[in-house]
Design a protein around this motif. Structure first.
Motif, short mmCIF file in Angstrom:
data_model
loop_
_atom_site.label_atom_id
_atom_site.label_comp_id
_atom_site.label_asym_id
_atom_site.label_seq_id
_atom_site.Cartn_x
_atom_site.Cartn_y
_atom_site.Cartn_z
N MET A 117 -5.00 0.05 -2.85
CA MET A 117 -3.99 -0.47 -1.93
C MET A 117 -4.62 -0.72 -0.57
N VAL A 118 -4.35 -1.89 -0.01
CA VAL A 118 -4.77 -2.21 1.34
C VAL A 118 -3.52 -2.61 2.10
N GLY A 119 -3.22 -1.86 3.13
CA GLY A 119 -2.03 -2.18 3.91
C GLY A 119 -1.42 -0.91 4.46
N ASP A 120 -0.41 -1.08 5.24
CA ASP A 120 0.24 0.07 5.84
C ASP A 120 1.31 0.62 4.91
N ALA A 121 1.36 1.94 4.84
CA ALA A 121 2.31 2.58 3.96
C ALA A 121 3.31 3.37 4.80
N GLN A 160 12.80 1.60 -3.21
CA GLN A 160 13.13 3.02 -3.17
C GLN A 160 11.86 3.83 -3.44
N THR A 161 11.27 3.61 -4.58
CA THR A 161 9.98 4.22 -4.86
C THR A 161 9.00 3.13 -5.26
N VAL A 162 7.76 3.37 -4.90
CA VAL A 162 6.72 2.41 -5.24
C VAL A 162 5.61 3.18 -5.95
N THR A 163 5.27 2.72 -7.15
CA THR A 163 4.19 3.34 -7.90
C THR A 163 3.14 2.28 -8.16
N VAL A 164 1.94 2.54 -7.69
CA VAL A 164 0.89 1.53 -7.81
C VAL A 164 -0.17 2.04 -8.77
N SER A 165 -0.41 1.29 -9.84
CA SER A 165 -1.53 1.56 -10.72
C SER A 165 -2.54 0.41 -10.65
N GLY A 166 -2.09 -0.72 -10.15
CA GLY A 166 -2.97 -1.88 -10.03
C GLY A 166 -3.43 -2.08 -8.59
N ARG A 167 -3.40 -3.32 -8.14
CA ARG A 167 -3.85 -3.62 -6.78
C ARG A 167 -2.68 -4.11 -5.95
N LEU A 168 -2.59 -3.56 -4.77
CA LEU A 168 -1.51 -3.98 -3.88
C LEU A 168 -2.10 -4.23 -2.50
N THR A 169 -1.91 -5.42 -1.99
CA THR A 169 -2.31 -5.75 -0.63
C THR A 169 -1.07 -6.13 0.14
N GLY A 170 -0.78 -5.38 1.18
CA GLY A 170 0.43 -5.67 1.95
C GLY A 170 1.01 -4.38 2.48
N ASN A 171 2.01 -4.53 3.26
CA ASN A 171 2.64 -3.37 3.86
C ASN A 171 3.78 -2.89 2.97
N VAL A 172 3.83 -1.57 2.80
CA VAL A 172 4.79 -1.00 1.88
C VAL A 172 5.76 -0.08 2.63
N VAL A 173 7.02 -0.30 2.39
CA VAL A 173 8.03 0.66 2.84
C VAL A 173 8.70 1.20 1.58
N VAL A 206 1.98 10.06 -2.25
CA VAL A 206 1.05 10.74 -3.14
C VAL A 206 -0.10 9.78 -3.43
N ILE A 207 -1.28 10.22 -3.13
CA ILE A 207 -2.44 9.39 -3.45
C ILE A 207 -3.31 10.19 -4.41
N ALA A 208 -3.45 9.69 -5.60
CA ALA A 208 -4.14 10.45 -6.64
C ALA A 208 -5.65 10.37 -6.46
N ASP A 209 -6.31 11.31 -7.07
CA ASP A 209 -7.76 11.30 -7.10
C ASP A 209 -8.22 10.02 -7.80
N GLY A 210 -9.07 9.30 -7.14
CA GLY A 210 -9.56 8.06 -7.75
C GLY A 210 -8.88 6.82 -7.21
N ALA A 211 -7.81 7.03 -6.47
CA ALA A 211 -7.13 5.87 -5.88
C ALA A 211 -7.90 5.38 -4.66
N GLY A 212 -7.83 4.11 -4.40
CA GLY A 212 -8.43 3.55 -3.19
C GLY A 212 -7.34 3.13 -2.23
N PHE A 213 -7.48 3.52 -0.98
CA PHE A 213 -6.43 3.16 -0.02
C PHE A 213 -7.06 2.85 1.32
N LYS A 214 -6.64 1.76 1.89
CA LYS A 214 -7.11 1.41 3.22
C LYS A 214 -5.91 0.94 4.01
N GLY A 215 -5.61 1.65 5.07
CA GLY A 215 -4.45 1.24 5.86
C GLY A 215 -3.85 2.42 6.59
N ASN A 216 -2.77 2.20 7.21
CA ASN A 216 -2.10 3.24 7.97
C ASN A 216 -1.01 3.90 7.14
#
Lengths: 118, 203, 104
Positions: free
Chosen positions: C79-83, C53-66, C89-99
């Motif tokens: 986070m690396v993967g498609d979202a 339902q909701t996903v909150t990432v503070s650590g590392r996540l590799t994979g596709n998220v729905v 919401v992507i906070a300042d300081g977060a790293g994200f690579k993906g669609n």
């Protein structure tokens, strides 16, 4: 069931052969062979039984080896040393008891769980 | 951060392998393999259908599978357990139901037997695999993006640049098909019946 | 609370499914599908396709998220993967690579 005084195999006695009856039996000595009772078998700490046992109830504080069938229950106290097979609807193993062998009980598993393989 | 107890909740199910160095409490279900250096507690109503390798095991629910515990196994009055147990201390309360072989002697041998089965399994390639999703992209006006966003590896890049104005992409397909997860088959292997070799001491 | 918590020394290889919330402090590889919230805490590593339902990432996540409702990447998260989620919401300081796909 336990009509009279329980039958006692005292600590310096040994019986080789078959013991059967309706009376409770307390073993402080040694029994080898077969025990068939419609009552309660108690193997005291000093007792040692190497026999197939078919009893109503069994309480082990000493040593036992063989197939053990109890119609009601089997209790292995902390000092028990048991090897063989136990079959009973209710089995209690206290902390400290040593048992090696097989236990057979009816185990009702939740729907969808098979006991065949993990 | 480390001091949250690990709990598999009532409505949660894990298929695969769970490893760790802390206590694990299961209220839901685990199928596969559990290797914990501390205590595994299977609560009433919970099911663990797995090869289990732990320090202590406390069962009030259902466990089906071979168990090796380096210190103790306790089956409480509501336990339903089928499978071989190897542990130096085994306790069973009145009411517990159990079927299997108990070995309170050679834990190392029992553990070797269990783990060799696990090796055979992984050699056959039953492993979870993560498949990358097909690249696709769309972004709507509600997006809040701040900070380092490095987008993306996939060829769909341009859409992101128009993020704030673009209409949602059409026909975005569903997520990648789920990866297969390990399924544990395999019979409960035979442990060497150590008791069979032992002789009762005579006084 | 009857929720699921995967502690920091725990490694799970396989699939987690659930009708409740899941908090991960350890490592999960495989697949995650929960009806409620998924929290990937700081220090946690998730290599899995995720549905929640909701996903909150503070650590590392590799994979596709729905995330059916919301996906949030906290500061310091990676986070690396498609979202895919209606709210991301992507906070300042977060790293994200993906669609990113918000067409849900």
């Amino acid at each position: 069931m336990a009509s009279d005084e329980p039958c006692l195999i005292a600590s310096k006695s040994a019986v080789r052969g078959q013991i059967s009856g309706k009376q409770d039996l307390v073993v402080e000595g040694r029994v080898e062979g077969r025990i068939g009772l419609e009552s309660h078998l108690t193997i005291e700490e000093s007792g040692s039984v190497e026999a197939d046992m078919d009893v109503s109830q069994v309480t082990v504080k000493g040593e036992a080896r063989g197939d053990m069938v109890a119609a009601r229950s089997a209790v292995l106290h902390a000092t028990a040393r048991v090897a063989g097979k136990i079959r009973a609807p209710q089995i209690v193993i206290e902390d400290g008891a040593k048992f090696s062998g097989t236990i057979e009980m009816e185990v009702e598993l939740p729907a969808g769980i098979k006991a065949g393989g993990a | 951060m480390a001091d949250k107890e690990t709990v598999i909740g009532l409505e949660t199910r894990i298929s695969g392998e769970v490893r760790g160095e802390e206590d694990l409490v299961v209220r839901g279900r685990i199928d596969g393999r559990v290797q914990i250096t501390q205590t595994l507690t299977v609560e009433k109503g919970a099911t663990v259908q797995a090869e289990v390798d732990v320090r202590h095991l406390v069962v009030s629910g259902t466990v089906v599978g071979a168990v090796v515990a380096s210190e103790s196994v306790k089956l409480t009055s509501t336990a339903r357990v089928v499978g071989d147990l190897a542990a130096p201390r085994v306790m069973m309360e009145a009411g517990a139901a159990y079927r299997g072989r108990v070995d309170m002697g050679d834990i190392a041998a029992a553990r070797a037997a269990v783990s060799s089965r696990a090796v055979q399994r992984s050699a056959t390639g039953e492993k979870a695999a993560i498949r990358p999703a097909p690249p696709r992209m769309a972004m709507a006006a509600k997006a809040v993006i701040a900070g380092k966003v490095s987008v993306p590896v996939a060829p769909a890049t341009p859409a992101v640049r128009q993020a704030t104005s673009v209409a949602p992409a059409t026909g975005a397909p569903g997520p990648a098909s789920p990866p297969a997860f390990p399924r544990v088959a395999g019979a409960m292997g035979a442990m060497a019946p150590a008791w069979a070799k032992k002789k009762i001491r005579r006084r | 609370m009857g929720n699921t918590v995967i502690g920091s020394s725990i490694v799970i290889d396989g699939e987690i499914t659930g009708e409740e919330s899941l908090t991960i402090l350890g490592t999960v590889k495989g697949k995650i599908s929960v009806a409620q919230n998924l929290a990937v805490e700081a220090g946690a590593t998730v290599e899995a396709d995720v549905e929640a339902q909701t996903v909150t990432v503070s650590g590392r996540l590799t994979g596709n998220v729905v995330a059916r409702e919301r996906l949030e990447l906290k500061p310091e998260s990676k986070m690396v993967g498609d979202a895919k989620s209606p709210r991301i919401v992507i906070a300042d300081g977060a790293g994200f690579k993906g669609n990113v796909d918000m067409d849900v």
